[in-house]
Design a protein around this motif. Structure first.
Motif, PDB file in Angstrom:
ATOM      1  N   SER A  71      19.553-111.019 -69.063  1.00  0.00           N
ATOM      2  CA  SER A  71      20.488-109.930 -68.796  1.00  0.00           C
ATOM      3  C   SER A  71      19.765-108.598 -68.685  1.00  0.00           C
ATOM      4  O   SER A  71      20.043-107.791 -67.791  1.00  0.00           O
ATOM      5  CB  SER A  71      21.547-109.848 -69.898  1.00  0.00           C
ATOM      6  OG  SER A  71      22.306-111.029 -69.909  1.00  0.00           O
ATOM      7  N   THR A  72      18.844-108.371 -69.615  1.00  0.00           N
ATOM      8  CA  THR A  72      18.101-107.117 -69.586  1.00  0.00           C
ATOM      9  C   THR A  72      17.288-106.994 -68.303  1.00  0.00           C
ATOM     10  O   THR A  72      17.220-105.938 -67.687  1.00  0.00           O
ATOM     11  CB  THR A  72      17.144-107.036 -70.809  1.00  0.00           C
ATOM     12  OG1 THR A  72      17.906-107.328 -71.955  1.00  0.00           O
ATOM     13  CG2 THR A  72      16.516-105.670 -70.928  1.00  0.00           C
ATOM     14  N   ILE A  93      17.910-108.418 -65.393  1.00  0.00           N
ATOM     15  CA  ILE A  93      18.808-108.187 -64.260  1.00  0.00           C
ATOM     16  C   ILE A  93      19.274-106.744 -64.255  1.00  0.00           C
ATOM     17  O   ILE A  93      19.350-106.087 -63.224  1.00  0.00           O
ATOM     18  CB  ILE A  93      20.032-109.135 -64.331  1.00  0.00           C
ATOM     19  CG1 ILE A  93      19.568-110.569 -64.145  1.00  0.00           C
ATOM     20  CG2 ILE A  93      21.048-108.788 -63.266  1.00  0.00           C
ATOM     21  CD1 ILE A  93      20.636-111.571 -64.468  1.00  0.00           C
ATOM     22  N   TYR A  94      19.569-106.278 -65.466  1.00  0.00           N
ATOM     23  CA  TYR A  94      19.970-104.887 -65.609  1.00  0.00           C
ATOM     24  C   TYR A  94      18.889-103.961 -65.079  1.00  0.00           C
ATOM     25  O   TYR A  94      19.147-103.013 -64.351  1.00  0.00           O
ATOM     26  CB  TYR A  94      20.259-104.608 -67.084  1.00  0.00           C
ATOM     27  CG  TYR A  94      20.604-103.191 -67.385  1.00  0.00           C
ATOM     28  CD1 TYR A  94      21.906-102.734 -67.219  1.00  0.00           C
ATOM     29  CD2 TYR A  94      19.635-102.299 -67.838  1.00  0.00           C
ATOM     30  CE1 TYR A  94      22.233-101.432 -67.495  1.00  0.00           C
ATOM     31  CE2 TYR A  94      19.948-100.983 -68.112  1.00  0.00           C
ATOM     32  CZ  TYR A  94      21.249-100.550 -67.939  1.00  0.00           C
ATOM     33  OH  TYR A  94      21.559 -99.253 -68.212  1.00  0.00           O
ATOM     34  N   THR A 148      30.647-101.066 -70.236  1.00  0.00           N
ATOM     35  CA  THR A 148      31.312-102.372 -70.104  1.00  0.00           C
ATOM     36  C   THR A 148      31.681-102.637 -68.658  1.00  0.00           C
ATOM     37  O   THR A 148      31.466-103.726 -68.129  1.00  0.00           O
ATOM     38  CB  THR A 148      32.596-102.412 -70.969  1.00  0.00           C
ATOM     39  OG1 THR A 148      32.383-101.617 -72.111  1.00  0.00           O
ATOM     40  CG2 THR A 148      32.958-103.816 -71.333  1.00  0.00           C
ATOM     41  N   LEU A 169      31.007-114.105 -57.133  1.00  0.00           N
ATOM     42  CA  LEU A 169      30.017-113.465 -58.004  1.00  0.00           C
ATOM     43  C   LEU A 169      30.522-112.085 -58.416  1.00  0.00           C
ATOM     44  O   LEU A 169      29.901-111.067 -58.129  1.00  0.00           O
ATOM     45  CB  LEU A 169      28.666-113.373 -57.306  1.00  0.00           C
ATOM     46  CG  LEU A 169      28.093-114.718 -56.855  1.00  0.00           C
ATOM     47  CD1 LEU A 169      26.805-114.538 -56.097  1.00  0.00           C
ATOM     48  CD2 LEU A 169      27.877-115.638 -58.061  1.00  0.00           C
ATOM     49  N   GLY A 210      20.685-103.396 -61.685  1.00  0.00           N
ATOM     50  CA  GLY A 210      21.364-102.202 -62.191  1.00  0.00           C
ATOM     51  C   GLY A 210      20.635-100.946 -61.759  1.00  0.00           C
ATOM     52  O   GLY A 210      21.228 -99.994 -61.267  1.00  0.00           O
ATOM     53  N   PHE A 236      30.322-101.264 -66.034  1.00  0.00           N
ATOM     54  CA  PHE A 236      29.121-101.418 -65.226  1.00  0.00           C
ATOM     55  C   PHE A 236      28.506-102.810 -65.393  1.00  0.00           C
ATOM     56  O   PHE A 236      28.149-103.461 -64.408  1.00  0.00           O
ATOM     57  CB  PHE A 236      28.096-100.332 -65.575  1.00  0.00           C
ATOM     58  CG  PHE A 236      26.853-100.409 -64.735  1.00  0.00           C
ATOM     59  CD1 PHE A 236      26.879-100.003 -63.403  1.00  0.00           C
ATOM     60  CD2 PHE A 236      25.670-100.917 -65.253  1.00  0.00           C
ATOM     61  CE1 PHE A 236      25.744-100.099 -62.615  1.00  0.00           C
ATOM     62  CE2 PHE A 236      24.529-101.015 -64.464  1.00  0.00           C
ATOM     63  CZ  PHE A 236      24.569-100.605 -63.145  1.00  0.00           C
ATOM     64  N   PHE A 237      28.417-103.277 -66.622  1.00  0.00           N
ATOM     65  CA  PHE A 237      27.785-104.590 -66.841  1.00  0.00           C
ATOM     66  C   PHE A 237      28.617-105.718 -66.250  1.00  0.00           C
ATOM     67  O   PHE A 237      28.088-106.741 -65.842  1.00  0.00           O
ATOM     68  CB  PHE A 237      27.534-104.831 -68.332  1.00  0.00           C
ATOM     69  CG  PHE A 237      26.591-103.834 -68.922  1.00  0.00           C
ATOM     70  CD1 PHE A 237      25.383-103.559 -68.285  1.00  0.00           C
ATOM     71  CD2 PHE A 237      26.907-103.136 -70.063  1.00  0.00           C
ATOM     72  CE1 PHE A 237      24.517-102.607 -68.786  1.00  0.00           C
ATOM     73  CE2 PHE A 237      26.047-102.187 -70.578  1.00  0.00           C
ATOM     74  CZ  PHE A 237      24.848-101.911 -69.939  1.00  0.00           C
ATOM     75  N   SER A 238      29.930-105.486 -66.187  1.00  0.00           N
ATOM     76  CA  SER A 238      30.769-106.550 -65.635  1.00  0.00           C
ATOM     77  C   SER A 238      30.514-106.718 -64.138  1.00  0.00           C
ATOM     78  O   SER A 238      30.937-107.693 -63.536  1.00  0.00           O
ATOM     79  CB  SER A 238      32.239-106.245 -65.893  1.00  0.00           C
ATOM     80  OG  SER A 238      32.640-105.166 -65.084  1.00  0.00           O
ATOM     81  N   LEU A 264      27.491-106.965 -62.954  1.00  0.00           N
ATOM     82  CA  LEU A 264      26.256-107.757 -62.843  1.00  0.00           C
ATOM     83  C   LEU A 264      26.560-109.200 -63.232  1.00  0.00           C
ATOM     84  O   LEU A 264      27.229-109.442 -64.231  1.00  0.00           O
ATOM     85  CB  LEU A 264      25.194-107.178 -63.765  1.00  0.00           C
ATOM     86  CG  LEU A 264      24.682-105.781 -63.408  1.00  0.00           C
ATOM     87  CD1 LEU A 264      24.057-105.117 -64.624  1.00  0.00           C
ATOM     88  CD2 LEU A 264      23.671-105.847 -62.269  1.00  0.00           C
ATOM     89  N   LYS A 265      26.086-110.118 -62.437  1.00  0.00           N
ATOM     90  CA  LYS A 265      26.336-111.536 -62.745  1.00  0.00           C
ATOM     91  C   LYS A 265      25.050-112.321 -62.503  1.00  0.00           C
ATOM     92  O   LYS A 265      24.233-111.945 -61.647  1.00  0.00           O
ATOM     93  CB  LYS A 265      27.400-112.127 -61.814  1.00  0.00           C
ATOM     94  CG  LYS A 265      28.735-111.405 -61.833  1.00  0.00           C
ATOM     95  CD  LYS A 265      29.580-111.821 -63.020  1.00  0.00           C
ATOM     96  CE  LYS A 265      30.859-110.993 -63.048  1.00  0.00           C
ATOM     97  NZ  LYS A 265      31.461-110.882 -64.338  1.00  0.00           N
ATOM     98  N   CYS A 266      24.901-113.446 -63.216  1.00  0.00           N
ATOM     99  CA  CYS A 266      23.823-114.343 -62.850  1.00  0.00           C
ATOM    100  C   CYS A 266      24.151-115.763 -63.254  1.00  0.00           C
ATOM    101  O   CYS A 266      25.018-115.988 -64.107  1.00  0.00           O
ATOM    102  CB  CYS A 266      22.488-113.895 -63.456  1.00  0.00           C
ATOM    103  SG  CYS A 266      22.335-114.290 -65.170  1.00  0.00           S
ATOM    104  N   ARG A 267      23.545-116.680 -62.570  1.00  0.00           N
ATOM    105  CA  ARG A 267      23.787-118.087 -62.912  1.00  0.00           C
ATOM    106  C   ARG A 267      22.692-118.969 -62.333  1.00  0.00           C
ATOM    107  O   ARG A 267      21.931-118.560 -61.455  1.00  0.00           O
ATOM    108  CB  ARG A 267      25.155-118.550 -62.460  1.00  0.00           C
ATOM    109  CG  ARG A 267      25.376-118.555 -60.977  1.00  0.00           C
ATOM    110  CD  ARG A 267      26.852-118.724 -60.653  1.00  0.00           C
ATOM    111  NE  ARG A 267      27.351-120.060 -60.929  1.00  0.00           N
ATOM    112  CZ  ARG A 267      28.385-120.312 -61.727  1.00  0.00           C
ATOM    113  NH1 ARG A 267      28.993-119.341 -62.356  1.00  0.00           N
ATOM    114  NH2 ARG A 267      28.815-121.541 -61.902  1.00  0.00           N
TER     115      ARG A 267
END
Lengths: 476, 212
Positions: free
Chosen positions: A291-292, A294-295, A389, A364, A299, A391-393, A395-398
């Motif tokens: 997550s970090t 990707i951020y 919150t 996504l 981000g 902003f982070f929503s 960002l997605k990953c899988r």
């Protein structure tokens, strides 16, 4: 009493000449009166018939029309109806057997008028000629008339114009942009013959912009790193109401792809974290590490685009909102264990990971939409970055074993093809889109460079009321 | 498909008798006729005509432009604009479709209000029941010297004043209305708030993970 006696009484002892004059006078007077009476009768009848409410719904070009118009008056006998013909309007008019009604039928076609170069009015006048039982009509007016108006709406397809952008006259900064753009990124098959996914994208000015000679506001940017095998895709939709949104969308794509490109050219740590996360997807620590990362990549890319757009606005003394644009951004890479996909999304449109074999489609993110049409959020809005919150929503990953296609598209494509959020979440609808592409000339086969032009042509699809700029990027 | 609803709120009070009402009727016809040649309007515009005097009723409910048959309006009685505004608000609330997961919402409606007189009821009071946010654009056209501009300004900043009330002037107004509908935004509404750029990204919360 015989005739002779009658005439003698009428002559009243006058000589022949006087009597003749008298008869002429009486005859003229009475005939005049009679004619006046007739004309009054005619007028009254016409007024009465004109007052009959008739239901004549509007017709539309190229849409079958059939309507029987009934006067509902038993004394009327329709002789003929003028004003419409199959040759000129595509509509036939026939008087029904009962002569009390007539029928208009056919599929309106105004091309004969259009081709003759005459300006087309949408209202056409019909004249109904009729006789009326018990009403004696003079030779100079053998038939009565009732005028009617029929509206034939033109097919909107003929009304759209394709006006080029007058860049010469465009006020500064011009931010010149082509009306259409397409690109194909070929990633050659591996030495063992295993095909690798390619990216194709196309973007076209919408009819609503073409109609007014306005430029395309959408944009896209594709990148594939030969060394690291990372793919980067960005699609942006400049807001129609924002004056320089075409530059906003260009900056959004260019800046974000540039940032990702740089970050991904040297990202062993990121890939290690992805591996860790793959091994234990339940691991909170690994999740946080990814997550970090990707951020820090997506981000920051989004934020840099936001900042650069603001800087450009300031340089040109414009407001940032004049550059309003959405952004759909995705990075992905194939690992031994499957594909890793991460994304950032602000605004409307659609970004979806589609797997035909397993019958799955995963959005996504969530499109930003308001209660009414056209309300969305833009990369240029400070509040996008203000609320963590929120902003982070974005960002997605899988990680997935494989997929058929990764789609990124502006709402110019997603609106007509999906219409609603429910449909965007329906795999059936994504299947339909996949088939739609295939059935309409887009060959999404490995290394098919021609697909970019095919996709560009596909973007011309017809959907009433949907004429926004259209952009689509497909990794497949 | 997203519809573009257009409401015409038309004063048909007694002071409109004669040439003015004839001009309004001709104007509405010309407006519809003009829009028929605009592909975007033809595909998306839905028109509703609401005449008002002592009473207010919707003579044409929100209807696809291509189906519209303009009515013949008659002028009589007084001008009750306040009542008409309340009616308009309630009608739009009912007719205009908002976006949901199952349905694409309409574009925010545009409203054109035409009046020549002082309102018989209180506009300011009526406005408490008038949901302005329902509409993307409200234009008031006041003609003649009787109209109370101060009151009309309470409805919207966009008050256009026509000094003459003759056929030509009203016709030109309707021409402008049709042009505004044509060019009316089918693009995104600007919902921009603060224009200050944010200096940096907010810190990442420690417990946060956005894996889906």
């Amino acid at each position: 009493m015989n005739t002779e006696k009658f005439l003698e009484l009428l002559a009243n002892g006058k000589n022949d000449t006087d009597f003749e004059e008298f008869l002429k006078f009486v005859s003229d007077k009475l005939w005049n009166q009679y004619n006046k009476h007739l004309m009054d009768e005619i007028l009254m009848t016409e007024n009465k018939v004109n007052g009959i409410a008739l239901n004549l719904p509007n017709a539309s070009e190229n849409k079958p029309y059939e309507q029987t118009i009934d006067f509902g008056d038993t004394k009327i006998a329709i002789e003929r109806v003028d004003g419409l013909s199959a040759e000129t309007h595509g509509l036939n008019v026939t008087v029904c057997d009962d002569k009390k009604s007539f029928k208009i039928a056919g599929t309106p076609d105004l091309n004969p008028i259009r081709n003759a170069g005459t300006e087309i009015e949408s209202t056409f006048e019909l004249t109904v000629f009729y006789k009326y039982e018990g009403l004696c009509l003079p030779p100079k007016k053998p038939l009565l008339e009732r005028k009617l108006q029929l509206v034939i709406n033109q097919d909107p397809r003929y009304l759209w114009k394709n006006i080029p952008v007058d860049w010469e006259k465009m006020s500064d900064p011009k931010y010149e942009k082509e009306d259409a753009d397409c690109q194909y990124v070929t990633v050659k098959a591996l030495p063992d013959g295993t095909p690798q996914k390619d990216i194709v994208a196309a973007s076209k000015r919408g009819r609503s912009h073409a109609q007014e000679g306005k430029p395309r506001d959408d944009d896209f940017q594709l990148y594939h790193d030969e060394q690291t095998n990372w793919y980067v895709i960005a699609v942006a939709d400049g807001a129609g109401s924002a004056k320089f949104s075409r530059e906003g969308s260009r900056l959004a794509c260019n800046v974000t792809v540039e940032v990702c490109k740089k970050a991904l050219s040297n990202c062993e740590k990121f890939e290690e974290n992805i591996n860790l996360w793959h091994i234990d997807q339940k691991s909170e620590d690994a999740g946080k590490l990814v997550s970090t990362d990707i951020y820090n990549i997506l981000g920051k890319a989004a934020h840099k685009a936001h900042t650069e757009i603001n800087a450009e606005a300031a340089r040109e003394k414009n407001r940032p909102k004049d550059y309003a644009t959405t952004l759909l951004l995705a990075i992905c890479k194939k690992f031994d264990f499957g594909w890793f996909i991460a994304s950032f999304w602000v605004g409307d449109g659609a970004m979806c990971l589609y797997d035909k074999e397993n019958h799955t489609s995963v959005l996504l993110g969530t499109p930003d939409e308001g209660e009414y049409g056209g309300q969305t959020r833009f990369l240029t809005m400070p509040e996008i970055f203000a609320n963590p919150t929120d902003f982070f929503s974005r960002l997605k990953c899988r990680i997935v074993p494989d997929f058929t296609a990764l789609f990124l598209m502006s709402d110019g494509v997603s609106d007509p093809k999906f219409e609603t959020d429910v449909n965007l979440n329906s795999t059936e609808k994504w299947n339909a889109l996949w088939d739609d592409l295939k059935d309409n000339g887009v060959e999404l086969t490995d290394d098919n460079e021609a697909a970019k032009e095919q996709l560009l042509n596909w973007l011309d699809f017809w959907a009433p009321g949907n004429h926004d700029d259209r952009t689509i990027a497909i990794l497949y | 498909m997203r519809r573009l609803p257009v409401y015409l709120l038309l004063d048909v009070s007694g002071s409109m008798r004669g040439e003015p009402i004839a001009a309004v009727n001709a104007g509405v016809k010309a407006l519809v006729e003009a829009l028929r040649t605009d592909p975007y309007a033809l595909e998306t515009a839905f028109l509703s005509i609401i005449p008002f005097n002592n009473t207010v009723e919707q003579s044409v409910p929100l209807t696809e432009l291509y189906k519209i048959k303009p009515p013949e309006l008659e002028a009589k009685q007084g001008t009750y604009l306040g009542k008409a505004l309340k009616f308009l608000s309630a009608t739009a609330e009912r007719e205009v479709v908002k976006s949901s997961k199952e349905k694409k919402g309409d574009w925010k409606p545009i409203v054109f209000i035409m009046t020549d007189g002082k309102s018989g009821d209180k506009i300011a009071k009526a406005l408490t029941d008038f949901n302005k946010s329902l509409f993307s654009q409200i234009v008031v056209c006041a003609y003649g010297n009787e109209a109370n501009i101060v009151d009309l300004k309470l409805i919207t900043e966009n008050v256009i004043r026509l000094d003459n009330i003759d056929g030509e002037t009203i016709k030109s107004f309707f021409k402008w209305v049709s042009a505004s509908i044509s060019t009316s935004s089918h693009s995104a509404n600007d919902n921009h708030g603060d224009e200050q750029p944010i200096s940096d990204l907010p810190p990442l919360p420690s417990s946060f993970s956005f894996v889906i």
